[in-house]
Each structure stands twice: as structure tokens, then as C-alpha cells.
Design a protein around this motif. Structure first.
Motif, PDB file in Angstrom:
ATOM      1  N   UNK A 141      -8.132   0.921  -7.453  1.00 21.19           N
ATOM      2  CA  UNK A 141      -7.381  -0.089  -6.725  1.00 21.19           C
ATOM      3  C   UNK A 141      -8.284  -0.690  -5.653  1.00 21.19           C
ATOM      4  N   UNK A 142      -8.088  -1.957  -5.368  1.00 21.76           N
ATOM      5  CA  UNK A 142      -8.767  -2.568  -4.227  1.00 21.76           C
ATOM      6  C   UNK A 142      -7.690  -2.900  -3.202  1.00 21.76           C
ATOM      7  N   UNK A 143      -7.886  -2.381  -1.986  1.00 27.20           N
ATOM      8  CA  UNK A 143      -6.967  -2.638  -0.882  1.00 27.20           C
ATOM      9  C   UNK A 143      -7.611  -3.626   0.081  1.00 27.20           C
ATOM     10  N   UNK A 144      -6.795  -4.532   0.616  1.00 23.82           N
ATOM     11  CA  UNK A 144      -7.313  -5.481   1.602  1.00 23.82           C
ATOM     12  C   UNK A 144      -7.346  -4.806   2.979  1.00 23.82           C
ATOM     13  N   UNK A 145      -7.902  -5.457   3.988  1.00 29.70           N
ATOM     14  CA  UNK A 145      -7.991  -4.824   5.308  1.00 29.70           C
ATOM     15  C   UNK A 145      -6.645  -4.468   5.940  1.00 29.70           C
ATOM     16  N   UNK A 146      -5.542  -5.043   5.445  1.00 31.20           N
ATOM     17  CA  UNK A 146      -4.213  -4.682   5.949  1.00 31.20           C
ATOM     18  C   UNK A 146      -3.630  -3.492   5.189  1.00 31.20           C
ATOM     19  N   UNK A 163      -2.477  -3.440  -1.669  1.00 33.25           N
ATOM     20  CA  UNK A 163      -3.205  -3.483  -2.939  1.00 33.25           C
ATOM     21  C   UNK A 163      -3.333  -4.939  -3.372  1.00 33.25           C
ATOM     22  N   UNK A 164      -4.574  -5.346  -3.692  1.00 36.26           N
ATOM     23  CA  UNK A 164      -4.789  -6.717  -4.153  1.00 36.26           C
ATOM     24  C   UNK A 164      -5.386  -6.776  -5.552  1.00 36.26           C
ATOM     25  N   UNK A 165      -5.819  -5.627  -6.078  1.00 34.09           N
ATOM     26  CA  UNK A 165      -6.366  -5.612  -7.434  1.00 34.09           C
ATOM     27  C   UNK A 165      -6.284  -4.199  -7.988  1.00 34.09           C
ATOM     28  N   UNK A 166      -6.243  -4.109  -9.325  1.00 36.05           N
ATOM     29  CA  UNK A 166      -6.125  -2.822 -10.010  1.00 36.05           C
ATOM     30  C   UNK A 166      -6.881  -2.890 -11.328  1.00 36.05           C
ATOM     31  N   UNK A 167      -7.614  -1.815 -11.617  1.00 33.74           N
ATOM     32  CA  UNK A 167      -8.285  -1.698 -12.902  1.00 33.74           C
ATOM     33  C   UNK A 167      -7.919  -0.358 -13.508  1.00 33.74           C
ATOM     34  N   UNK A 168      -7.275  -0.399 -14.661  1.00 35.10           N
ATOM     35  CA  UNK A 168      -6.868   0.808 -15.385  1.00 35.10           C
ATOM     36  C   UNK A 168      -7.999   1.191 -16.330  1.00 35.10           C
ATOM     37  N   UNK A 169      -8.450   2.440 -16.246  1.00 36.61           N
ATOM     38  CA  UNK A 169      -9.543   2.897 -17.102  1.00 36.61           C
ATOM     39  C   UNK A 169     -10.872   2.758 -16.384  1.00 36.61           C
ATOM     40  N   UNK A 187     -12.059  -3.696   3.436  1.00 33.57           N
ATOM     41  CA  UNK A 187     -11.665  -3.593   2.042  1.00 33.57           C
ATOM     42  C   UNK A 187     -11.995  -2.186   1.572  1.00 33.57           C
ATOM     43  N   UNK A 188     -11.091  -1.568   0.824  1.00 35.17           N
ATOM     44  CA  UNK A 188     -11.320  -0.230   0.296  1.00 35.17           C
ATOM     45  C   UNK A 188     -11.127  -0.258  -1.217  1.00 35.17           C
ATOM     46  N   UNK A 194       0.844  -1.190   0.000  1.00 33.67           N
ATOM     47  CA  UNK A 194       0.000   0.000   0.000  1.00 33.67           C
ATOM     48  C   UNK A 194       0.880   1.240   0.000  1.00 33.67           C
ATOM     49  N   UNK A 195       0.361   2.342   0.490  1.00 36.28           N
ATOM     50  CA  UNK A 195       1.132   3.586   0.519  1.00 36.28           C
ATOM     51  C   UNK A 195       0.860   4.322   1.819  1.00 36.28           C
ATOM     52  N   UNK A 196       1.893   4.995   2.313  1.00 36.64           N
ATOM     53  CA  UNK A 196       1.730   5.825   3.508  1.00 36.64           C
ATOM     54  C   UNK A 196       1.819   7.310   3.151  1.00 36.64           C
ATOM     55  N   UNK A 197       1.777   7.625   1.852  1.00 40.91           N
ATOM     56  CA  UNK A 197       1.840   9.019   1.411  1.00 40.91           C
ATOM     57  C   UNK A 197       0.529   9.719   1.765  1.00 40.91           C
TER      58      UNK A 197
END
Length: 196
Positions: free
Chosen positions: A163-168, A171-177, A81-82, A59-62
Motif C-alpha cells: 500500500x502507498x499512504x499519503x502524508x496524511x 491509502x492512495x494506492x495498492x498493489x496485490x502480489x 509518503x509510506x 488509513x488505519x489506527x489498528x
């Protein structure tokens, strides 16, 4: 001519992926025994969801700016999930996709899932508010990433990107477009994630 355009589009996608890998300073995580098995979710993909690519990445901490004007990070969504959508007020596909994301939030939003919208780049707050008002969206956050620092850290090239982020927070998935996030296929994938 059509074949040439398809080949050109395929080359552009390959180039984008190569640029992402070359420009990203984030290391790909080494496979672990605890890595998620995405096979069942991958088999559920159809329609627009065929563009959804599964795989684990950090993930990212930015920090970015919350709707309230405070600094925040994606860690605020850990524990659920986010579905994180990067968009902009000038993005035509974003205008089409945002009401579908709002529908997804209406149906699944809660303790285990949330749709998080982050306007990246120069998107003045009044323009963001007008964008949501014009398309009838009132249930999604008006977060912003004015400097695009979060988008860059997450390897976002072009808009929209979801992006789909898991509870931790990984990133567990990505869709471009853009995609139809209100489709039965999208809802089935989200339901399966939330159900565990």
C-alpha cells in the motif's frame, strides 16, 4: 486451456475484490473537491506497475508491534509518503521482492518517503531476522502484525500486498502480489509522488 485459465484467474481477482468489499467494515470515502488526481501517475504505469491501483481510502489506527517490541500505528509515518508492505517469512514472492524494496528505501528513504515492512500472521522474530539476513536486507524494519488485525483492517487478502499512504495517512494506492519495486517504472512513480 490457456483461455480457461485466464478466465479463471480473472474470476478469482473479481472474487477477491468482491470479498474485500463485502468483508471490509471500512466505508469508502465520498469523493471530495480535495481528492487527488492520479491521472499522471496512472499514465506512468508499465511492467509490474500496471498492477498498481490508485484511489483514496482511509488509513488505519489498528496497532501492530514495532521492531523494538512496542505497540505502534501507521500514524508514526504521517508527514511522509509510506510504502507499506505486508509480507511473511513463508512467502516465496516476498523473498524475491524484499531486496527490491530495500533498494527503493536506499534511493528514496528520508524525510519525505519511507518503506515500511510488516510481517503479518505467525512470523517468529528469529525467522524474520533469518529471512532478512539470507536475502541481504538490513535497512528495512522488522515490524510484525502477529494477530493480522492491521492486515484485516486494511483489507489485505493474500501476500504480499503493498500500500502507498499519503502524508496524511490515507491509502492512495495498492498493489496485490509481488512486483519489481526496483524497476525504472516503480522509481519514476515514487519520485513523482515525493516531488509532489
Amino acid at each position: 486451456m490457456r483461455k480457461a485459465l485466464i478466465l479463471t484467474a480473472a474470476a478469482a481477482v473479481g472474487l477477491s475484490a468482491g470479498l474485500y468489499l463485502a468483508l471490509s467494515d471500512r466505508e469508502s470515502p465520498a469523493p471530495t473537491a480535495a481528492a487527488m488526481d492520479f491521472t499522471a501517475l496512472e499514465e506512468m504505469r508499465a511492467g509490474d506497475m500496471t498492477k498498481l491501483q490508485f484511489g483514496e481510502a482511509p488509513g488505519s489506527s489498528v496497532a501492530f508491534t514495532s521492531e523494538a517490541g512496542d505497540d505502534m500505528t501507521l500514524a508514526a509515518y504521517e508527514g511522509k509518503f509510506a510504502l507499506v508492505n505486508f509480507w511473511a517469512t513463508w512467502c516465496a514472492p516476498c523473498r524475491k521482492e524484499m531486496p527490491q524494496l530495500a533498494e527503493l528505501q536506499d534511493e528514496f528513504g528520508g524525510a519525505n518517503f519511507e518503506v515500511v515492512t510488516i510481517a503479518t500472521g505467525r512470523n517468529p522474530r528469529p525467522a524474520m531476522e533469518a529471512f532478512f539476513r539470507e536475502i541481504g536486507v538490513a535497512n528495512l524494519p522488522l515490524h510484525s502484525d502477529t494477530s493480522s488485525a492491521l492486515a484485516r483492517d486494511m483489507g489485505v487478502l493474500g501476500l504480499p500486498v503493498t500500500l502507498i499512504l499519503d502524508p496524511a495517512g490515507r491509502e492512495i494506492a495498492r498493489l496485490q502480489g509481488d512486483a519489481d519495486w526496483a524497476s525504472e517504472e516503480a522509481k519514476a512513480i515514487i519520485a513523482a509522488l515525493v516531488a509532489g
